[in-house]
Write an enzyme that holds these catalytic residues in place. Structure first.
Site, PDB file in Angstrom:
ATOM      1  CG  ASP A 154      -1.876   1.088   1.333  1.00 37.47           C
ATOM      2  OD1 ASP A 154      -1.612   2.173   0.786  1.00 37.47           O
ATOM      3  OD2 ASP A 154      -2.915   0.882   1.989  1.00 37.47           O
ATOM      4  CG  ASN A 209      -8.820  13.959  -9.878  1.00 30.06           C
ATOM      5  OD1 ASN A 209      -8.823  15.170  -9.648  1.00 30.06           O
ATOM      6  ND2 ASN A 209      -9.413  13.084  -9.087  1.00 30.06           N
ATOM      7  N   GLY A 267      -9.160   5.254  -5.553  1.00 31.77           N
ATOM      8  CA  GLY A 267      -7.883   4.554  -5.704  1.00 31.77           C
ATOM      9  C   GLY A 267      -6.784   5.108  -4.811  1.00 31.77           C
ATOM     10  CB  VAL A 268      -3.233   5.883  -5.617  1.00 34.85           C
ATOM     11  CG1 VAL A 268      -2.090   6.634  -4.985  1.00 34.85           C
ATOM     12  CG2 VAL A 268      -2.788   4.495  -6.055  1.00 34.85           C
ATOM     13  CG  ASP A 269      -6.388  11.539  -5.577  1.00 39.49           C
ATOM     14  OD1 ASP A 269      -5.575  12.090  -4.815  1.00 39.49           O
ATOM     15  OD2 ASP A 269      -7.153  12.163  -6.324  1.00 39.49           O
ATOM     16  CB  THR A 293      -2.489   0.529 -13.977  1.00 36.78           C
ATOM     17  OG1 THR A 293      -2.311   0.577 -12.554  1.00 36.78           O
ATOM     18  CG2 THR A 293      -1.187   0.818 -14.688  1.00 36.78           C
ATOM     19  CE1 TYR A 323      -8.604   9.306 -14.380  1.00 35.07           C
ATOM     20  CE2 TYR A 323      -6.342  10.065 -14.597  1.00 35.07           C
ATOM     21  CZ  TYR A 323      -7.649  10.295 -14.228  1.00 35.07           C
ATOM     22  OH  TYR A 323      -8.009  11.517 -13.716  1.00 35.07           O
TER      23      TYR A 323
HETATM   24  P1  ADP Z   1      -5.423   6.089 -12.008  1.00 35.71           P
HETATM   25  O1  ADP Z   1      -6.620   6.990 -11.876  1.00 35.71           O
HETATM   26  O2  ADP Z   1      -4.154   6.845 -12.375  1.00 35.71           O
HETATM   27  O3  ADP Z   1      -5.692   4.917 -12.887  1.00 35.71           O
HETATM   28  P2  ADP Z   1      -5.829   4.567  -9.535  1.00 35.71           P
HETATM   29  O4  ADP Z   1      -5.574   5.090  -8.175  1.00 35.71           O
HETATM   30  O5  ADP Z   1      -7.244   4.309  -9.925  1.00 35.71           O
HETATM   31  O6  ADP Z   1      -5.098   5.584 -10.530  1.00 35.71           O
HETATM   32  O7  ADP Z   1      -5.023   3.211  -9.741  1.00 35.71           O
HETATM   33  C1  ADP Z   1      -3.635   3.140  -9.981  1.00 35.71           C
HETATM   34  C2  ADP Z   1      -3.098   1.800  -9.513  1.00 35.71           C
HETATM   35  O8  ADP Z   1      -2.900   1.839  -8.113  1.00 35.71           O
HETATM   36  C3  ADP Z   1      -4.024   0.613  -9.768  1.00 35.71           C
HETATM   37  O9  ADP Z   1      -3.221  -0.444 -10.267  1.00 35.71           O
HETATM   38  C4  ADP Z   1      -4.577   0.287  -8.384  1.00 35.71           C
HETATM   39  O10 ADP Z   1      -4.819  -1.098  -8.242  1.00 35.71           O
HETATM   40  C5  ADP Z   1      -3.451   0.688  -7.497  1.00 35.71           C
HETATM   41  N1  ADP Z   1      -3.798   1.077  -6.105  1.00 35.71           N
HETATM   42  C6  ADP Z   1      -5.011   1.415  -5.591  1.00 35.71           C
HETATM   43  N2  ADP Z   1      -4.891   1.740  -4.289  1.00 35.71           N
HETATM   44  C7  ADP Z   1      -3.571   1.619  -3.974  1.00 35.71           C
HETATM   45  C8  ADP Z   1      -2.795   1.800  -2.784  1.00 35.71           C
HETATM   46  N3  ADP Z   1      -3.356   2.187  -1.626  1.00 35.71           N
HETATM   47  N4  ADP Z   1      -1.448   1.573  -2.849  1.00 35.71           N
HETATM   48  C9  ADP Z   1      -0.868   1.194  -4.006  1.00 35.71           C
HETATM   49  N5  ADP Z   1      -1.533   1.006  -5.159  1.00 35.71           N
HETATM   50  C10 ADP Z   1      -2.867   1.205  -5.144  1.00 35.71           C
END
Ligand code: ADP
Length: 178
Positions: free
Chosen positions: A20, A34, A42-44, A133, A136
């Site tokens: 994570d 974004n 997601g990450v954000d 990934t 997006y």
């Molecule tokens: P984007 O909008 O750029 O596609 P996302 O956040 O939706 O970004 O996803 C980017 C990648 O990060 C995906 O492969 C997702 O599975 C992964 N992801 C989601 N949450 C986490 C986290 N807490 N730590 C690491 N990777 C994550």
């Protein structure tokens, strides 16, 4: 965890790790933001949840000053890390995947510009998620090649660079790409 993959002309050590991004004890974590900079999924979402309101307050200030129209795709900007173990968050906006248009230069820009910001901060360790990934829609294997190529071709003072992959499949794909 896999160390020592070829890092081209840069001198950092490359680590691929399943985990994570919000739990990484590094100088800076990269956020797959974004362009609004005001949070998302997601990450954000995870970064803002774990990092607390200080990060969002700084993002709002950036929107009120330098980035009135939002952070353009491919660019990167830093805030502090709030309550995260990381000292800084480097927000970058990945391109939305398009089957009809090659946007890979923008995805490479995210990595290059994030490393430039890391250098400006004096960060020695930086963790990237797999930008673009998730929501997006970028195919993981292609994104991994673009990301790994971009970081390996960017001169930087960063010494430890990790990609933090959320699941085993993503880790396997990045390992194969490396
Ligand atoms: P984007 O909008 O750029 O596609 P996302 O956040 O939706 O970004 O996803 C980017 C990648 O990060 C995906 O492969 C997702 O599975 C992964 N992801 C989601 N949450 C986490 C986290 N807490 N730590 C690491 N990777 C994550």
């Amino acid at each position: 965890r896999e160390d020592g993959a070829g890092a081209g002309q840069s001198r950092f050590r490359l680590t691929l790790v399943r985990g994570d991004i919000t739990e990484q004890h590094v100088d800076a974590v990269v956020n797959a933001a974004n362009s609004s900079l005001l949070g998302g999924g997601g990450v954000d979402g995870a970064i803002h949840r774990r990092g607390g309101p200080a990060i969002l307050a700084e993002c709002r200030a950036l929107r009120a000053s330098r980035y009135g129209r939002g952070l353009p795709t491919g660019q990167a900007v830093a805030t502090t890390g709030g309550n995260l173990p990381a000292r800084w968050v480097i927000h970058t906006v990945g391109p939305v995947f398009s089957a009809g248009e090659d946007r890979s230069a923008l995805l490479a820009d995210c990595h290059r510009n994030s490393l430039r910001v890391a250098d400006e901060l004096g960060a020695r360790s930086v963790a990237f998620p797999a930008v673009s990934t998730g929501v997006y829609g970028w195919p993981l294997d292609d994104a991994a090649l673009i990301a790994l190529r971009a970081v390996s071709q960017t001169p930087t003072s960063v010494e430890l660079l990790s990609f933090v992959l959320f699941d085993d499949r993503a880790l396997t794909v990045f390992r194969q790409a490396a």
